[in-house]
Motif scaffolding. Structure first.
Motif, PDB file in Angstrom:
ATOM      1  N   ASP A  72      26.467  -7.367 -16.454  1.00  8.92           N
ATOM      2  CA  ASP A  72      25.854  -6.822 -15.214  1.00  8.92           C
ATOM      3  C   ASP A  72      25.143  -5.681 -15.452  1.00  8.92           C
ATOM      4  O   ASP A  72      25.422  -4.992 -16.334  1.00  8.92           O
ATOM      5  CB  ASP A  72      26.642  -6.967 -14.072  1.00  8.92           C
ATOM      6  N   GLY A  73      24.368  -5.149 -14.522  1.00  2.00           N
ATOM      7  CA  GLY A  73      23.814  -3.790 -14.672  1.00  2.00           C
ATOM      8  C   GLY A  73      24.827  -2.755 -15.003  1.00  2.00           C
ATOM      9  O   GLY A  73      25.788  -2.538 -14.022  1.00  2.00           O
ATOM     10  N   HIS A  74      24.496  -1.840 -15.928  1.00  2.00           N
ATOM     11  CA  HIS A  74      25.715  -0.874 -16.085  1.00  2.00           C
ATOM     12  C   HIS A  74      24.809   0.321 -17.111  1.00  2.00           C
ATOM     13  O   HIS A  74      23.806   0.409 -17.624  1.00  2.00           O
ATOM     14  CB  HIS A  74      26.666  -1.351 -17.025  1.00  2.00           C
ATOM     15  N   PHE A  75      25.542   1.352 -17.137  1.00  5.34           N
ATOM     16  CA  PHE A  75      25.032   2.282 -18.003  1.00  5.34           C
ATOM     17  C   PHE A  75      26.155   2.703 -19.029  1.00  5.34           C
ATOM     18  O   PHE A  75      27.512   2.388 -18.787  1.00  5.34           O
ATOM     19  CB  PHE A  75      24.579   3.821 -17.387  1.00  5.34           C
ATOM     20  N   ALA A  76      25.853   3.652 -20.072  1.00  2.00           N
ATOM     21  CA  ALA A  76      27.128   3.699 -21.197  1.00  2.00           C
ATOM     22  C   ALA A  76      27.235   5.233 -21.390  1.00  2.00           C
ATOM     23  O   ALA A  76      26.168   5.691 -21.242  1.00  2.00           O
ATOM     24  CB  ALA A  76      26.669   2.910 -22.466  1.00  2.00           C
ATOM     25  N   VAL A  77      28.470   5.639 -21.564  1.00  2.00           N
ATOM     26  CA  VAL A  77      29.014   6.874 -21.842  1.00  2.00           C
ATOM     27  C   VAL A  77      29.634   6.931 -23.242  1.00  2.00           C
ATOM     28  O   VAL A  77      30.758   6.126 -23.183  1.00  2.00           O
ATOM     29  CB  VAL A  77      29.889   7.558 -20.722  1.00  2.00           C
ATOM     30  N   ARG A  78      28.927   7.776 -24.253  1.00  2.00           N
ATOM     31  CA  ARG A  78      29.726   7.874 -25.470  1.00  2.00           C
ATOM     32  C   ARG A  78      30.902   8.858 -25.451  1.00  2.00           C
ATOM     33  O   ARG A  78      30.974   9.801 -24.833  1.00  2.00           O
ATOM     34  CB  ARG A  78      28.749   8.495 -26.633  1.00  2.00           C
ATOM     35  N   VAL A  79      32.128   8.450 -25.763  1.00  2.00           N
ATOM     36  CA  VAL A  79      33.265   9.124 -25.871  1.00  2.00           C
ATOM     37  C   VAL A  79      33.670   9.690 -27.284  1.00  2.00           C
ATOM     38  O   VAL A  79      33.472   9.106 -28.251  1.00  2.00           O
ATOM     39  CB  VAL A  79      34.697   8.530 -25.179  1.00  2.00           C
ATOM     40  N   LYS A  80      34.484  10.795 -27.282  1.00  2.00           N
ATOM     41  CA  LYS A  80      34.841  11.256 -28.573  1.00  2.00           C
ATOM     42  C   LYS A  80      35.948  10.492 -29.037  1.00  2.00           C
ATOM     43  O   LYS A  80      36.014  10.333 -30.237  1.00  2.00           O
ATOM     44  CB  LYS A  80      35.242  12.720 -28.448  1.00  2.00           C
ATOM     45  N   ASP A  81      36.985  10.174 -28.279  1.00  8.43           N
ATOM     46  CA  ASP A  81      38.113   9.572 -28.920  1.00  8.43           C
ATOM     47  C   ASP A  81      38.314   8.056 -27.794  1.00  8.43           C
ATOM     48  O   ASP A  81      38.860   8.370 -26.643  1.00  8.43           O
ATOM     49  CB  ASP A  81      39.273  10.643 -28.796  1.00  8.43           C
ATOM     50  N   ASN A 117      30.304  -0.312  -9.339  1.00  6.28           N
ATOM     51  CA  ASN A 117      29.441   0.237 -10.570  1.00  6.28           C
ATOM     52  C   ASN A 117      30.099  -0.101 -11.695  1.00  6.28           C
ATOM     53  O   ASN A 117      30.968   0.522 -11.889  1.00  6.28           O
ATOM     54  CB  ASN A 117      29.144   1.459 -10.183  1.00  6.28           C
ATOM     55  N   ILE A 118      29.423  -0.563 -12.481  1.00  2.70           N
ATOM     56  CA  ILE A 118      29.997  -1.051 -13.902  1.00  2.70           C
ATOM     57  C   ILE A 118      29.436   0.118 -14.815  1.00  2.70           C
ATOM     58  O   ILE A 118      28.567   0.563 -15.063  1.00  2.70           O
ATOM     59  CB  ILE A 118      29.103  -2.438 -14.536  1.00  2.70           C
ATOM     60  N   ILE A 119      30.529   0.684 -15.811  1.00  8.60           N
ATOM     61  CA  ILE A 119      30.239   1.587 -16.537  1.00  8.60           C
ATOM     62  C   ILE A 119      30.950   1.250 -17.802  1.00  8.60           C
ATOM     63  O   ILE A 119      31.881   0.772 -17.747  1.00  8.60           O
ATOM     64  CB  ILE A 119      30.906   2.961 -16.211  1.00  8.60           C
ATOM     65  N   GLU A 120      29.947   1.455 -19.091  1.00 16.75           N
ATOM     66  CA  GLU A 120      30.685   1.175 -20.292  1.00 16.75           C
ATOM     67  C   GLU A 120      30.816   2.568 -21.055  1.00 16.75           C
ATOM     68  O   GLU A 120      30.026   3.358 -20.821  1.00 16.75           O
ATOM     69  CB  GLU A 120      29.381   0.356 -21.354  1.00 16.75           C
ATOM     70  N   PHE A 121      32.054   2.483 -21.458  1.00 20.39           N
ATOM     71  CA  PHE A 121      32.391   3.651 -22.450  1.00 20.39           C
ATOM     72  C   PHE A 121      32.648   3.163 -24.028  1.00 20.39           C
ATOM     73  O   PHE A 121      33.015   2.205 -24.154  1.00 20.39           O
ATOM     74  CB  PHE A 121      33.816   4.288 -21.982  1.00 20.39           C
ATOM     75  N   ASN A 122      31.889   3.889 -24.748  1.00 21.61           N
ATOM     76  CA  ASN A 122      32.011   3.531 -26.184  1.00 21.61           C
ATOM     77  C   ASN A 122      32.088   4.607 -27.295  1.00 21.61           C
ATOM     78  O   ASN A 122      32.178   5.683 -27.078  1.00 21.61           O
ATOM     79  CB  ASN A 122      30.707   2.494 -26.530  1.00 21.61           C
ATOM     80  N   LYS A 123      32.661   4.032 -28.492  1.00 17.79           N
ATOM     81  CA  LYS A 123      32.829   4.858 -29.547  1.00 17.79           C
ATOM     82  C   LYS A 123      32.289   4.396 -30.840  1.00 17.79           C
ATOM     83  O   LYS A 123      32.761   3.192 -30.978  1.00 17.79           O
ATOM     84  CB  LYS A 123      34.314   5.584 -29.606  1.00 17.79           C
TER      85      LYS A 123
END
Length: 123
Positions: A72-81, A117-123
């Motif tokens: 589904d629609g989302h945005f992504a935030v890059r995380v350090k850890d 609201n969907i949020i992706e977090f990635n590393k």
């Protein structure tokens, strides 16, 4: 021609509940620079990008569910850890879709905010 994404706007139904989630649970820093638009909202600075929370109960982008759907629609935030981030979510009992192995080269974690609201977090 482009320099990057300036902000992402998200509709929320309850600004205090949303601010608690984005500030206290996710640890985003609220910006004091939001003008008084005449409706409730909040701005958060995340790296070079802002997230704008807007109360608009008649808005058409509410999903109507908090079910986590990575397509589904989302945005992504890059995380350090990513492991520390997952631990934080677990401490706050936030439901997540944890995808350490997938077709990308990064570890993905999807969550839903209280308004869906969907949020992706990635590393």
């Amino acid at each position: 021609m482009y320099e990057g994404i300036h902000h992402v706007s998200l509709l929320v139904s309850d600004i205090e509940r949303a601010k608690h989630f984005y500030s206290e649970v996710l640890g985003f820093e609220e910006s004091p620079d939001r003008p008084n638009f005449g409706f409730p909202g909040a701005w958060y600075q995340v790296g070079e990008t802002q997230i704008h929370l807007i109360v608009h109960k008649e808005g058409r982008t509410f999903r109507g569910t908090t079910e986590i759907d990575s397509r589904d629609g989302h945005f992504a935030v890059r995380v350090k850890d990513i492991e520390a981030f997952i631990h934080c979510l677990e401490e706050h009992e936030v439901e997540m879709l944890n995808k350490p192995e997938n077709k990308t080269e990064w570890h993905q974690v999807y969550i839903s905010d209280p308004d869906g609201n969907i949020i992706e977090f990635n590393k």
